[in-house]
Design a protein around this motif. Sequence first.
Motif, PDB file in Angstrom:
ATOM      1  N   ALA A  90      -4.728 -13.328   1.198  1.00 21.99           N
ATOM      2  CA  ALA A  90      -4.352 -11.920   1.111  1.00 21.99           C
ATOM      3  C   ALA A  90      -2.835 -11.802   1.066  1.00 21.99           C
ATOM      4  O   ALA A  90      -2.133 -12.526   1.768  1.00 21.99           O
ATOM      5  N   LEU A  91      -2.353 -10.902   0.252  1.00 23.68           N
ATOM      6  CA  LEU A  91      -0.914 -10.672   0.148  1.00 23.68           C
ATOM      7  C   LEU A  91      -0.542  -9.377   0.858  1.00 23.68           C
ATOM      8  O   LEU A  91      -1.279  -8.391   0.777  1.00 23.68           O
ATOM      9  N   PRO A  92       0.618  -9.362   1.515  1.00 17.39           N
ATOM     10  CA  PRO A  92       1.121  -8.085   2.023  1.00 17.39           C
ATOM     11  C   PRO A  92       1.528  -7.205   0.832  1.00 17.39           C
ATOM     12  O   PRO A  92       1.760  -7.706  -0.267  1.00 17.39           O
ATOM     13  N   ALA A  93       1.631  -5.914   1.047  1.00 15.96           N
ATOM     14  CA  ALA A  93       1.937  -4.972  -0.032  1.00 15.96           C
ATOM     15  C   ALA A  93       3.209  -5.352  -0.787  1.00 15.96           C
ATOM     16  O   ALA A  93       3.242  -5.313  -2.025  1.00 15.96           O
ATOM     17  N   ALA A  94       4.256  -5.729  -0.068  1.00 13.64           N
ATOM     18  CA  ALA A  94       5.526  -6.066  -0.725  1.00 13.64           C
ATOM     19  C   ALA A  94       5.375  -7.298  -1.623  1.00 13.64           C
ATOM     20  O   ALA A  94       5.940  -7.349  -2.724  1.00 13.64           O
ATOM     21  N   ALA A  95       4.612  -8.280  -1.189  1.00 11.37           N
ATOM     22  CA  ALA A  95       4.411  -9.488  -1.989  1.00 11.37           C
ATOM     23  C   ALA A  95       3.573  -9.183  -3.233  1.00 11.37           C
ATOM     24  O   ALA A  95       3.836  -9.725  -4.314  1.00 11.37           O
ATOM     25  N   LEU A  96       2.573  -8.323  -3.102  1.00 14.53           N
ATOM     26  CA  LEU A  96       1.772  -7.927  -4.261  1.00 14.53           C
ATOM     27  C   LEU A  96       2.654  -7.196  -5.268  1.00 14.53           C
ATOM     28  O   LEU A  96       2.584  -7.447  -6.470  1.00 14.53           O
ATOM     29  N   GLU A  97       3.516  -6.321  -4.785  1.00  9.89           N
ATOM     30  CA  GLU A  97       4.430  -5.598  -5.677  1.00  9.89           C
ATOM     31  C   GLU A  97       5.384  -6.569  -6.371  1.00  9.89           C
ATOM     32  O   GLU A  97       5.659  -6.431  -7.572  1.00  9.89           O
ATOM     33  N   GLU A  98       5.895  -7.571  -5.650  1.00 14.32           N
ATOM     34  CA  GLU A  98       6.772  -8.579  -6.256  1.00 14.32           C
ATOM     35  C   GLU A  98       6.037  -9.360  -7.341  1.00 14.32           C
ATOM     36  O   GLU A  98       6.602  -9.649  -8.396  1.00 14.32           O
ATOM     37  N   LEU A  99       4.787  -9.702  -7.078  1.00 16.62           N
ATOM     38  CA  LEU A  99       3.983 -10.422  -8.054  1.00 16.62           C
ATOM     39  C   LEU A  99       3.796  -9.579  -9.316  1.00 16.62           C
ATOM     40  O   LEU A  99       3.979 -10.072 -10.438  1.00 16.62           O
ATOM     41  N   ILE A 100       3.463  -8.313  -9.142  1.00 17.49           N
ATOM     42  CA  ILE A 100       3.276  -7.418 -10.290  1.00 17.49           C
ATOM     43  C   ILE A 100       4.565  -7.310 -11.093  1.00 17.49           C
ATOM     44  O   ILE A 100       4.557  -7.411 -12.327  1.00 17.49           O
ATOM     45  N   THR A 101       5.680  -7.133 -10.411  1.00 15.10           N
ATOM     46  CA  THR A 101       6.974  -7.035 -11.082  1.00 15.10           C
ATOM     47  C   THR A 101       7.288  -8.318 -11.850  1.00 15.10           C
ATOM     48  O   THR A 101       7.784  -8.272 -12.984  1.00 15.10           O
ATOM     49  N   ALA A 102       6.983  -9.465 -11.263  1.00 11.42           N
ATOM     50  CA  ALA A 102       7.222 -10.746 -11.939  1.00 11.42           C
ATOM     51  C   ALA A 102       6.378 -10.855 -13.207  1.00 11.42           C
ATOM     52  O   ALA A 102       6.872 -11.281 -14.261  1.00 11.42           O
TER      53      ALA A 102
END
Length: 129
Positions: A90-102
């Motif tokens: 599971a990813l924290p919200a900030a990490a999921l957002e970073e992944l999407i941005t990448a």
Amino acid sequence: MATIELGAANFGDTVVKEGITIVDFWAEWCGPCRQFAPVFEEASNKRPEITFGKVDTEAEKQLAGEAGISSIPTLMVFRDGILLYNRAGALPAAALEELITAVEGLDMDEIRKEVEAQGGEIGDVSEPN
């Protein structure tokens, strides 16, 4: 856009389409899956241009097996039909957002060339080449 349920009948058509598709493989009995669910749902509401899908591994055991799911939750990210990310946890919200941005920032022409040269799938975008 809310998340959509994915199964054997619609998984393939969903992940090969143009754009970004993020898939959460989960199960009802999985504590980390239940903790990640609101993070995933919130991201889907913030990013209506992205397809967010969920695969219930208990209901879709064959699909989960074909996808090589050995631990849940597992997150897969596709863009233009290319698997770019496949990792359990599971990813924290900030990490999921970073992944999407990448994933949004990738040069897909370069990715397609790399996939073609490798004759298959590309590696994890979160790891340097």
